[in-house]
Write a protein that holds these residues in place. Structure first.
Motif, PDB file in Angstrom:
ATOM      1  N   UNK A 100      -8.074   3.824  -8.471  1.00 58.39           N
ATOM      2  CA  UNK A 100      -7.788   5.252  -8.348  1.00 58.39           C
ATOM      3  C   UNK A 100      -7.103   5.553  -7.018  1.00 58.39           C
ATOM      4  N   UNK A 101      -7.638   4.944  -5.951  1.00 57.25           N
ATOM      5  CA  UNK A 101      -7.057   5.195  -4.621  1.00 57.25           C
ATOM      6  C   UNK A 101      -5.603   4.725  -4.558  1.00 57.25           C
ATOM      7  N   UNK A 113      -2.922   7.651  -0.153  1.00 61.04           N
ATOM      8  CA  UNK A 113      -3.340   6.520   0.669  1.00 61.04           C
ATOM      9  C   UNK A 113      -2.126   5.795   1.258  1.00 61.04           C
ATOM     10  N   UNK A 114      -2.247   5.406   2.521  1.00 59.17           N
ATOM     11  CA  UNK A 114      -1.176   4.604   3.136  1.00 59.17           C
ATOM     12  C   UNK A 114      -1.410   3.122   2.809  1.00 59.17           C
ATOM     13  N   UNK A 173      -6.101  13.006   0.458  1.00 59.41           N
ATOM     14  CA  UNK A 173      -7.479  12.571   0.710  1.00 59.41           C
ATOM     15  C   UNK A 173      -8.172  13.414   1.774  1.00 59.41           C
ATOM     16  N   UNK A 174      -7.368  13.895   2.751  1.00 60.33           N
ATOM     17  CA  UNK A 174      -7.951  14.739   3.807  1.00 60.33           C
ATOM     18  C   UNK A 174      -9.053  14.007   4.559  1.00 60.33           C
ATOM     19  N   UNK A 204     -14.246   1.842   2.782  1.00 61.07           N
ATOM     20  CA  UNK A 204     -14.519   1.138   1.527  1.00 61.07           C
ATOM     21  C   UNK A 204     -13.524   0.000   1.331  1.00 61.07           C
ATOM     22  N   UNK A 205     -12.241   0.308   1.515  1.00 63.37           N
ATOM     23  CA  UNK A 205     -11.206  -0.688   1.291  1.00 63.37           C
ATOM     24  C   UNK A 205     -11.354  -1.855   2.265  1.00 63.37           C
TER      25      UNK A 205
END
Lengths: 394, 533
Positions: free
Chosen positions: B80-81, B87-88, B279-280, B289-290
């Motif tokens: 999802x991310x 997301x960068x 995402x803020x 998490x990543x």
């Protein structure tokens, strides 16, 4: 008609070469006594003329529970002739072509080429020994080979020098010599098609099969390419079977054509004959716009809801008639008979009207000067004899 | 009138190899069945219906479900991310979602074992001892990290393929974004979960390295101990059969679920992607998490291997290493070429001939792929001992097993290439005077070359890192990279295992690189659909 009579009166064998002979043969339709006589004479000519390909009662089905894709298909193709199989998609024309090429096995019937049995009950010559070339709709150029490599592909048996000469000769013929080192994907659609044709012609096949060869070209290019290919085929004297669903293409490209529907041939003849003298409602409708009218025939005339029409031959009883829109004209109706114009379509060089008579609409094509407007009451009149497409012979 | 009921039979030079493959896969399995029923009925009853069977069944199922669940938990946020947010470094994290495939389960298990415990890497580097990974949790972690990319790839491509306008309609009808996720997006991702779950499940059932190193008793592990420790071959045969039955039911179950879903999906392509969600302040937990995921699944095992490599480096072991490397090469290389060669007839029949027998033959290859390797190896052993004892414990039988097991992976690229090559090319060649086989060789074969190269590479790399087949079928004293990783690790000789593990890591990374070049996801989905029919 006149000219045909004359030519058939001459010594036929002298003139039976190329197009003129084919033209003659294309007259084998029509049922008046005069036409029968012509036909009998022509049948005689036919025997003298060389039949190249003979397809006899070919039947093919792909599965037991499905209707046959080709049923009792029979026709002849003569040397130097361009013959078209015309019909809507799924009519069996491509299957017939593939049977001739040897890619499919026939369930019944025979195919002869130059008197040799290619396909029969116990005979199935493989495609590679038939001497039949084929050009597919998508051209099927070998993508890993250059133009030269493609054209030389079928010439492996020739010695190297002769091979090269032949390839260059054919490439010159189709005007592709300067592009000989290109790969297929670097060519335009029209060029690809010429390579495919050159590749087939190079091996000097007895017969060339063209499977919808123009349908992948855009409309503008299609016309010009068609002309070029026809000229090329005629110049090389190549006998050809063309498969197409485009009636205009078949009419303009072929010397003779067969109209197919539901796996059967409905009619065979010269383009003019098939267009002007359709024998079935399907042929009448498929080859262009037509008005199909039911009527009661008595001798040379028939009574129909829109009037009394002269017939192309004498019959009695219920008939179905075909009247092309351009064979109808309109005149002012003074007595309240006839019908009302419900649509007028101006197309530049001509006009199409839709005339409502009773419950039925009729199409009339006139030249651009016709003065009538929507709402006018008009009466229809036929300028040519109407054609019986269904009805009992007298 | 005579009918040709179907298209003519394919030419013998394609048909015969395909039949051989089908027989090659099925015969040992059939023989396994025969062997299992050789015992007396009363004895059979005793063998099959005992508490231990139930225990193994429970353990296997618990592990499979656990790995699927934790895999989904790892894969879903990552997918999802990387597809729906601002997301960068999306490309980097996408790669990180696939890279764990380069660390086979048993190498992961090796790394976990090498990291933890009083002498582990972690203790040496940071001074605090990690508890030893063992049993269920050890197996769960190793397998989850290894297999979650299958779920990630499937879910990711499903997310990318979703019709965004449906979500936008839901929003315009008044749903809040969390509702949209729950009611619109998740249900549409179900097929992707089924497809990925099937692959994960098959891996868990087929796994031998992880469960044996972690000493967690599943069917595979019991099969192995039964085979090596005792001579009760009937029980071993029964364990293999039960394993097969389990894999079969998994296939059946997922196929049912998948068939209903996959084909009911609307068009996959959309003209426009979803607007990325900002995402803020959620950025920080997302990156955390990543980072954890990457650290645990890729960095930690690599560090562990390198650590032991440096620590225990001993040049005198080079000879052994080269011997094992050549052992791996000698089995993998011929298997790769043979498999690619056999992929041609099978792909050809599958693509060009629609008759049911041809499709059945192509499917034979997929059965070989889905069969748990230990069960297949055992079936082969029984079969060869009885029928051709001469080849038992030779390199031939190992190559045979590799070939039939990896054939499905080789068919994919060849099949894609064949779809590009129109049958008209061969027909044109025929009409230009070439007999059938020459027409194939001149018109179609040149177009298959690149596909064949990919197939060969796939099988070669997959065979290099294969463990259970190699373990059971290689000749006595025959050393390969994979077997050495395993045997040194069972002895807790982590330094000795390190060079082999590193070599496997490199070959696996090449394999993943190849996967990434091709659109693998599609191929895996093909595999599943093929298996399920």
């Amino acid at each position: 008609m006149e000219s045909n009579n004359q030519s058939s009166g001459r010594e036929p064998t002298l003139r039976l070469k190329g197009q003129s002979a084919n033209h003659l043969l294309s007259l084998d339709v029509g049922n008046s006594p005069r036409q029968s006589a012509i036909r009998n004479r022509l049948m005689h000519c036919t025997r003298i003329m060389k039949s190249l390909l003979s397809v006899r009662n070919i039947t093919k089905r792909f599965a037991r529970h499905l209707p046959p894709v080709a049923k009792d298909v029979s026709f002849e193709v003569y040397t130097g002739e361009i013959f078209a199989l015309l019909g809507p998609s799924g009519c069996g024309k491509t299957t017939t072509l593939r049977l001739i090429a040897g890619f499919e096995r026939a369930d019944a019937g025979e195919i002869f080429l130059e008197g040799q049995l290619l396909e029969g009950e116990k005979v199935h010559l493989p495609p590679e020994v038939r001497g039949v070339g084929i050009v597919f709709q998508e051209y099927a150029l070998f993508p890993h080979l250059s133009v030269l490599g493609n054209v030389v592909f079928g010439l492996k048996k020739l010695p190297a020098k002769a091979r090269h000469e032949r390839v260059m000769e054919v490439l010159e013929m189709v005007g592709l010599a300067p592009l000989k080192d290109r790969k297929p994907h670097e060519l335009s659609g029209g060029e690809q098609q010429r390579v495919a044709l050159a590749r087939s012609i190079a091996t000097s096949p007895k017969l060339i099969l063209l499977d919808e060869p123009f349908s992948n070209l855009d409309a503008g290019l299609r016309h010009a390419t068609r002309e070029e290919v026809r000229t090329l085929l005629k110049r090389t004297g190549m006998s050809t079977v063309l498969v197409t669903h485009d009636q205009e293409e078949a009419l303009s490209f072929a010397d003779r054509l067969a109209v197919m529907q539901g796996g059967r041939i409905e009619q065979i003849g010269a383009p003019e004959t098939v267009y002007h003298r359709p024998q079935t409602p399907f042929v009448a409708d498929f080859l262009g716009k037509t008005n199909l009218i039911t009527g009661e025939a008595e001798g040379d005339y028939a009574e129909t809801p829109i009037g009394r029409f002269r017939l192309d031959r004498a019959v009695t009883g219920k008939v179905l008639l075909s009247l092309r829109p351009e064979h109808l004209t309109m005149s002012v109706s003074n007595n309240g008979q006839g019908g009302k114009i419900v649509l007028r379509e101006f197309k530049g060089h001509d006009l199409t009207y839709r005339v409502q008579i009773g419950e039925q609409d009729y199409l009339v094509q006139t030249d651009y000067r016709c003065p009538f407007q929507v709402g006018d009451w008009v009466q229809l009149r036929a300028v040519e004899p109407t054609v019986i497409v269904e009805g009992k012979e007298e | 009138m005579s009918y040709s009921e179907t298209r003519p039979l394919p030419p013998w030079y394609f048909f015969v190899p395909a039949i051989a493959v089908g027989t090659g896969v099925l015969l040992p399995l059939v023989y396994l069945l025969v062997r299992a029923f050789e015992a007396e009925t009363a004895e059979l009853f005793q063998i099959v219906f005992r508490i231990r069977t139930l225990y193994l069944f429970g353990n296997t199922l618990r592990l499979a479900i656990g790995v699927m669940g934790s895999g989904a938990l790892l894969a879903m946020p990552l997918a999802w991310l990387t597809t729906r947010t601002d997301l960068k470094g999306v490309r980097f994290f996408t790669l990180m979602g696939v890279l764990p495939l380069a660390i086979p389960g048993y190498v992961m298990a090796y790394a976990l074992l090498g990291l933890s415990g009083p002498n582990g890497t972690f203790a040496e580097l940071f001074g605090t001892t990690l508890p030893r990974f063992r049993g269920y949790w050890g197996a769960l972690i190793a397998l989850s990290f290894y297999t979650f990319p299958y779920l990630f790839l499937n879910v990711r491509s499903a997310l990318l393929g979703l019709d965004v306008t449906i979500e936008e309609s839901a929003r315009s009808l008044g749903s809040r974004s969390w509702e949209v996720f729950g009611r619109i997006i998740l249900p549409q991702l179900r097929p992707a979960f089924y497809a990925g779950g099937l692959l994960v499940g098959l891996h868990v059932l087929g796994d031998f390295g992880v469960v044996s190193l972690m000493r967690y008793e599943t069917f595979s592990y019991a099969l192995y101990t039964q085979y090596t420790a005792s001579y009760d071959r009937t029980y071993a045969a029964w364990l293999a059969l039960m394993l097969l039955a389990l894999a079969g039911s998994l296939l059946y179950l997922e196929a049912r679920l998948l068939r209903e879903k996959v084909f009911h999906r609307a068009g996959t392509g959309t003209a426009r992607g979803a607007n990325p969600i900002a995402l803020g302040r959620w950025q920080i937990p997302a990156y955390f998490y990543l980072a954890t995921l990457v650290l645990a699944s890729v960095v930690a095992p690599t560090v562990a291997i390198c650590f032991w490599m440096v620590k225990g480096f001993d040049p005198s072991h080079l000879r052994d290493f080269l011997e094992a490397l050549s052992g791996s090469l000698m089995a993998s290389t011929p298997a790769a070429f043979l498999t690619a060669g056999l992929a041609i007839p099978l792909a050809y029949l599958g693509v060009r001939y629609s008759s049911s027998i041809c499709r059945a033959l192509e499917r034979g290859a997929y059965i070989g792929y889905a069969t748990p390797p230990l069960a297949f190896a055992l079936a082969l052993i029984f079969f060869t001992l009885r029928v051709v004892p001469g080849v038992y414990q030779t390199l031939w039988i190992l190559i045979y097993a590799y070939t039939l097991h990896f054939l499905a992976e080789a068919i994919g690229p060849v099949r894609s290439a064949l779809y590009q090559a129109s049958p008209r090319l061969e027909e044109t060649a025929r009409s230009l005077g070439y007999p059938p086989f020459k027409a194939f060789l001149k018109a179609t074969f040149p177009l298959l070359r690149s596909g064949l190269m990919v197939s060969t590479a796939f099988v070669f790399l997959a065979a290099m890192k294969e463990l259970p087949l190699t373990f059971l079928l290689s000749p006595v004293g025959y050393e390969t990279l994979a077997v050495n990783v395993w045997s040194y690790t069972t002895e807790a000789m982590f330094a000795e295992a390190a060079p082999y593990a590193l070599a496997i890591l490199i070959f696996s990374a090449l394999f993943v690189g190849l996967l990434l070049i091709r659109d693998t996801n599609q191929e895996y989905r093909d595999t599943i659909i093929k298996v399920s029919r």
